[in-house]
Design an enzyme around this catalytic site. Structure first.
Site, PDB file in Angstrom:
ATOM      1  N   PHE A  15       0.877  -1.143  -0.161  1.00 31.35           N
ATOM      2  CA  PHE A  15       0.393   0.017   0.315  1.00 31.35           C
ATOM      3  C   PHE A  15       1.028   1.549  -0.660  1.00 31.35           C
ATOM      4  O   PHE A  15       2.077   1.532   0.751  1.00 31.35           O
ATOM      5  CB  PHE A  15      -1.110   0.160   1.262  1.00 31.35           C
ATOM      6  N   ASP A  60       9.866   2.890   1.735  1.00 31.15           N
ATOM      7  CA  ASP A  60       8.668   3.564   1.758  1.00 31.15           C
ATOM      8  C   ASP A  60       7.736   3.672   3.918  1.00 31.15           C
ATOM      9  O   ASP A  60       7.315   2.325   3.747  1.00 31.15           O
ATOM     10  CB  ASP A  60       6.797   2.546   1.093  1.00 31.15           C
ATOM     11  N   LYS A 118       3.019  11.448   7.028  1.00 29.88           N
ATOM     12  CA  LYS A 118       2.307  11.405   8.301  1.00 29.88           C
ATOM     13  C   LYS A 118       3.227  11.866   9.126  1.00 29.88           C
ATOM     14  O   LYS A 118       2.676  13.041   8.953  1.00 29.88           O
ATOM     15  CB  LYS A 118       2.207  10.190   8.501  1.00 29.88           C
TER      16      LYS A 118
END
Length: 406
Positions: free
Chosen positions: A145, A230, A259
């Site tokens: 993801f 990531d 984030k």
């Protein structure tokens, strides 16, 4: 818990909404939040055990980050990247030093950072490695993801993310996550990079064997391929280290961050690498109106300052051990398995008992916010500022839910 407040409630869903139906939220309508507690309009309080998928690592309304934001709000929030501003180089140096790299490119969202890394890897392949134009390939992992842009969903194997959005961008090859041999076999002279999550968050906190990332690093070195990590969810303290790659002493060529970098106040992301990689970008080839804006730079720098103390990484390690120990007795009592790394857990509910969605709805009724993924799996990622007693209370509510459903 504070006296005189109710913990947990449900809110009826609105019959008519002006929002596109791209989310199916749990029946909680938040109005305010502080620390690890979220409050709705009726005064009911909820323990946040999700942290906006690690965007709130430092808690809601962190006073240090709010002070930095207020100070910058009073000075300047945005100026075109046609000009410089006083906080840009300070932010770039702070984040680059934290990652042990030469430079960074600031963006806004995690998906934008992934797209940036893809562009950089391809350009590096053509200009440095010598891959023929329009032939560069990037190897990705099953279960990945990396966001929901059209390029990224094209190499997702999640049908909800992918179906109905083609045609997709070519140039991506998928191999099994955790299988270094399959990755090595997929490399060709056209391979530019390997793009991986060191821990797969959306997939349910999937933690690879300790030898996997070192093997990926070795293969990339031997084959002249970039390793793109990531760390949008796993980075910046969540796993008990600054980066999840640190657990196995691996340094990727490129860190992709987001984030928690914005402190839960603004969207902020970045791609961090050495100059021999990011140096392929030249004026006009990539950019963003809001990427690197003064407010994001100020908050991002404050986030780095918090991480430099090591306090939050240590809290994630200590509290993560508590979370692991308190979840373990629930295996066989409603849970099939538990995976933890730092203050991050993926728990698999017995599918004969309930779906993950049902468990999260019942947790909300008891005043705990969590999120399901992929059927019967629930993710827990509370803010790193949570107190041990609050964490234990949250797990106790999970135990109560599982007993009630049995």
């Amino acid at each position: 818990m504070h006296a005189g407040t109710t913990t947990g409630t449900t809110v009826p869903q609105r019959r008519v909404s002006r929002l596109a139906n791209n989310y199916s939220p749990l029946p909680v309508r938040a109005e305010s939040a502080r620390g690890v507690w979220v409050t709705d309009a009726s005064g009911s309080r909820f323990l946040d055990m999700l942290s906006a998928y690690s965007a709130m690592n430092f808690g809601h309304g962190n006073p240090t980050l709010l002070a930095a934001a207020h100070d910058q709000l009073a000075a300047m929030t945005l100026i075109s990247r046609a000009y410089d501003h006083t906080g840009m180089e300070r932010y770039a140096a702070a984040l680059s030093d934290l990652a042990g790299k030469d430079m960074m490119v600031p963006m806004n969202t995690g998906a934008e950072a992934v797209e940036t890394a893809v562009k950089v890897a391809r350009k590096w392949a053509y200009e440095v490695k010598g891959v023929r134009e329009n032939r560069a390939e990037i190897i990705v992992a099953s279960g990945n993801f990396h966001g929901r842009t059209t390029t990224v969903v094209g190499f997702s194997d999640d049908p909800d993310a992918r179906n109905g959005f083609g045609p997709f961008t070519p140039g991506f090859v998928t191999v099994a996550y955790g299988d270094a041999a399959a990755l090595e076999a997929a490399i060709t002279p056209d391979t530019a990079a390997v793009l991986l999550e060191p821990v797969q968050g959306e997939a349910g906190v999937i933690i690879p064997d300790a030898g996997y990332l070192p093997a990926v690093r070795r293969i990339c070195d031997e084959q002249g391929v970039l390793f793109l990590a990531d760390e949008i969810q796993s980075g910046l303290g969540r796993t008990g280290e600054t980066f999840a790659c640190d657990h196995v002493a691996v340094t990727p060529d490129v860190y992709i961050l987001g984030k928690a970098l914005g402190g839960g106040i603004v969207p902020a992301s970045a791609v961090v690498a050495d100059s021999d990689v990011l140096g392929v970008l030249r004026p006009g080839q990539h950019g963003s109106t809001f990427g690197g804006n003064p407010l994001a730079c100020r908050i991002g720098t404050a986030v780095v300052d918090l991480l430099k103390t090591g306090e939050y990484q240590e809290r994630a390690r200590t509290l993560g051990a508590l979370l692991r120990d308190e979840l373990a007795p629930l295996v066989g009592r409603g849970l099939v398995s538990v995976r933890t790394i730092g203050l991050w857990a993926g728990i698999d509910v017995d599918p004969s008992l309930a779906t993950g969605r049902t468990v999260c709805e019942e947790l909300a009724r008891r005043g705990v916010l969590a999120k399901d993924t992929h059927g019967s799996t629930v993710r827990l990622s509370p803010p790193l500022v949570i107190e041990p007693s609050e964490l234990s209370w949250g797990v106790a509510q999970l135990a109560d839910v599982l007993r009630a459903l049995a």
